[in-house]
Design an enzyme around this catalytic site. Structure first.
Site, PDB file in Angstrom:
ATOM      1  CD  GLU A  42      19.515  27.526  57.732  1.00 34.48           C
ATOM      2  OE1 GLU A  42      18.814  26.614  57.236  1.00 34.48           O
ATOM      3  OE2 GLU A  42      20.608  27.326  58.256  1.00 34.48           O
TER       4      GLU A  42
ATOM      5  CB  CYS B 253      20.206  23.582  56.521  1.00 35.63           C
ATOM      6  SG  CYS B 253      20.084  23.399  58.306  1.00 35.63           S
TER       7      CYS B 253
ATOM      8  CD  GLU C  42      21.384  33.144  60.250  1.00 38.53           C
ATOM      9  OE1 GLU C  42      22.103  33.274  61.254  1.00 38.53           O
ATOM     10  OE2 GLU C  42      20.875  32.060  59.899  1.00 38.53           O
TER      11      GLU C  42
END
Length: 497
Positions: A266, A300, A477
Site C-alpha cells: 500500500e 495515503c 487489506e
C-alpha cells in the site's frame, strides 16, 4: 474536561507519558536490544524528544523471526479457528479498555489531534472484533467434478508474516495487518516506523494479555536499514505487508524477490475529489476539508486534488479558503483542528513543494508557510494551504506532498473531470460529489482507483477492502479480501470409485 482530556493535560505538562514500553516485544516479553542501543522519539507538537526506545539490529530481527516461526509450527497454525477468534475478541475488549492511554500515546508520538487518535484506537478495536468473527468462517469451495471424483479447496495460513508499519497511522495500520494475519493462523513480526514505535509495542502486549501464545506476535523497533531491511530479506519470512512510499516499496519488492516472498504493498496516493455543479455544496465543502486536513494531510488516501466543475469553482474555493484560515493549529493533545506534521525533515519536504510551486507562478490562495504552535512557539507545523487553478503538469498536482496542501483543478464538465482524475501515476482512492446518482456510479466505474467514495469522503470501514492500482501498489487489506491475503489456497481432488 473529560477523563481523557485530564490525562492528556497531565501528559502535556509532564512532557511525556509514564510507563511507555521499554525494549522489543519478543516471545511474550519486553526485551532489550542485543546491542543495548536506543533511539529518541520526538513529540512533533513541540519538536522535542519525549522518550527513548530500543534500536534493533539484524540479530534482533533474526531472534524475532525464529520465535514466530517456532510459534507458527508448534502452536498457532493448529489452534482451532474458534479459539483464535476468542483471543482476538478479548484483544478488542482490552484495546477498548485501554482506549485513553493508547490514544494519548498515539497523539504524542505521531502529532495527530487527540480526537483523531481516539477514533484510530476505536477503529483498531473494531478491526480485531471483525476478524475475530471471521476466524471460523474462512471456508473453501467444492468443485463440480464427474461422479467418480470429489474436489475441494482449503485455505491455509501462509506462515510468518512481516509487517512494516508507517508513521502516519501506527495503530490503525498495525491492527489491519495483525488481525487478519492472526485470524488466518499466521504469526507476526512487525517493524513500526522509527518515528512512532510505541503503540505497536503496546498492542503486542495487549495481545499477549488477551492470551496470544508467546512468539505469535513479535515487534522489533529501530531504523529501516538496520531492522526493516533484514526483516524483508529474511528467508523464513513467508509474506510481507508494507505501507509506505513508492521508493521504499520498490526496495521491499526487490528484497521479496530474493526468496519469492509474497507481498502486499500500500504505497502513495494523489487522490482526486470530484465536485460537480449539482453537488450538495455544504456536504462537498465538509468532505473536501476533511479529506485534506485530517491528520495534517498525512494520509495515503488524502483527497489532495480537488477537481471541480467550472460553474462551482469560484465560490467554492472562496469558502474553502475561509474555512482553512479558521482552523485552529495546536499540539495534538489539545484537540486542535490541525496538528503538526510528523518530523522536521518532513516539514522541509512539504515546504519545498509549495516553494517550488510559488516560484513557478502558482496561485497560493491561502497558507503556504511554515508555522508553529501559537501557544508555545514550538513544533513542526505547516499552514493549511490551497493552490488554486493548478495545471495537470504542475509538480504539486502530480507528486504526493503528504501534507496539508490542496491543489485545485478546474474541469469543464464531468468527462473532463474524469480525464483529470485519471491523469495520475497513482490510483488509491477517489471521491465524487454529485446528486446525480447514475452519473456518480458511471464515474466510479471509470476512475482508475482501488476505492471510490460517493458523497462522503472516507466512507466505509473495516468491512470494505482497501488498496491501490498503478503506483499506489497492489493487494488488498481490510474486509474478507484482507483475510485472504494471509492464506494460500490448496486444491484437493480424489477418485472415490
Amino acid at each position: 474536561m473529560t477523563n481523557v482530556d485530564v490525562l492528556a493535560a497531565g501528559v502535556l505538562k509532564a512532557g511525556t507519558l509514564d510507563g511507555l514500553p521499554n525494549g522489543h516485544f519478543v516471545d511474550g516479553a519486553f526485551t532489550p536490544s542485543t546491542h543495548n542501543k536506543t533511539l529518541e522519539s520526538y513529540d512533533p507538537g513541540r519538536g522535542e524528544a519525549f522518550a527513548s526506545f530500543a534500536a534493533g539490529s539484524a540479530e534482533d530481527v533474526n531472534q524475532a523471526v525464529e520465535s514466530s516461526k517456532r510459534a507458527f509450527e508448534t502452536v498457532w497454525r493448529d489452534t482451532a479457528p474458534a479459539e483464535r477468534g476468542r483471543t482476538l475478541m478479548k484483544a478488542a475488549e482490552l484495546i477498548r479498555a485501554n482506549l485513553h492511554r493508547l490514544a494519548i500515546a498515539e497523539s504524542l508520538d505521531s502529532g495527530k489531534p487527540l480526537q483523531e487518535a481516539l477514533g484510530d484506537v476505536g477503529g483498531a478495536a473494531r478491526t480485531f472484533e471483525y476478524y475475530a468473527g471471521a476466524c471460523d468462517k474462512l471456508q473453501g469451495d467444492s468443485f463440480p467434478l464427474a461422479g467418480d471424483y470429489i474436489g475441494y479447496s482449503i485455505h491455509e495460513p501462509v506462515g510468518v508474516t512481516a509487517h512494516i508499519i508507517p508513521w502516519n497511522f501506527p495503530i490503525s495500520t498495525a491492527a489491519r495487518g495483525f488481525a487478519p494475519a492472526l485470524a488466518a493462523g499466521c504469526t507476526v513480526v512487525a517493524k513500526p516506523a522509527e518515528q512512532t514505535p510505541f503503540t505497536a509495542l503496546m498492542l503486542a502486549k495487549i495481545l499477549s494479555d488477551a492470551g496470544l501464545p508467546d512468539g505469535v506476535c513479535n515487534v522489533i523497533t529501530g531504523l529501516g536499514a538496520e531492522t526493516g531491511a533484514p526483516l524483508t530479506l529474511h528467508p523464513d519470512v513467508d509474506h510481507i505487508t508494507f505501507t509506505g512510499s513508492v521508493q521504499t516499496g520498490r526496495t521491499v519488492m526487490k528484497a521479496a524477490a530474493e526468496d519469492i516472498t509474497r507481498v502486499v504493498l500500500e504505497l502513495g496516493g494523489k487522490s482526486p475529489v470530484i465536485v460537480l455543479n449539482d453537488a450538495n455544496r455544504d456536504e462537498a465543502l465538509a468532505g473536501v476539508m476533511g479529506a485534506i486536513y485530517e491528520n495534517a494531510g498525512q494520509i495515503c488516501s488524502a483527497g489532495s486534488r480537488l477537481v471541480i466543475e467550472r460553474g462551482m469553482h469560484a465560490g467554492f474555493v472562496e469558502e474553502l479558503v475561509k474555512r482553512a484560515e479558521s482552523l485552529r493549529i495546536g499540539h495534538g493533545l489539545t484537540r486542535p483542528d490541525l496538528g503538526p506534521v510528523n518530523s522536521a525533515a518532513h516539514l522541509d519536504k512539504v515546504a519545498g513543494f509549495v516553494e517550488r510551486a510559488r516560484a513557478g507562478g502558482a496561485t497560493i490562495a491561502t497558507g503556504g508557510s511554515v508555522t508553529t504552535d501559537p501557544e508555545t512557539g514550538k513544533g513542526w507545523f505547516y499552514q493549511p494551504t490551497i493552490i488554486d487553478n493548478a495545471s495537470p503538469k504542475d509538480e504539486a498536482v502530480r507528486e504526493e506532498i503528504f501534507g496539508p496542501v490542496l491543489t485545485v483543478q478546474i474541469a469543464d464538465d464531468a468527462e473532463h473531470a474524469l480525464a483529470l482524475a485519471n491523469d495520475c501515476q497513482y490510483g488509491l482512492v477517489a471521491g465524487i460529489y454529485t446528486q446525480d446518482f447514475g452519473k456518480a456510479h458511471q464515474l466510479a466505474r471509470r476512475i482508475d482507483a482501488g476505492q471510490i467514495y460517493i458523497n462522503e469522503y472516507f466512507a466505509g470501514g473495516i468491512e470494505v477492502p482497501f488498496g491501490g492500482n498503478k503506483k499506489s501498489g497492489f493487494g488488498r487489506e481490510k474486509g474478507i479480501e484482507g483475510l485472504k491475503s494471509y492464506c494460500k489456497t490448496k486444491s484437493i481432488a480424489a477418485r472415490i470409485a
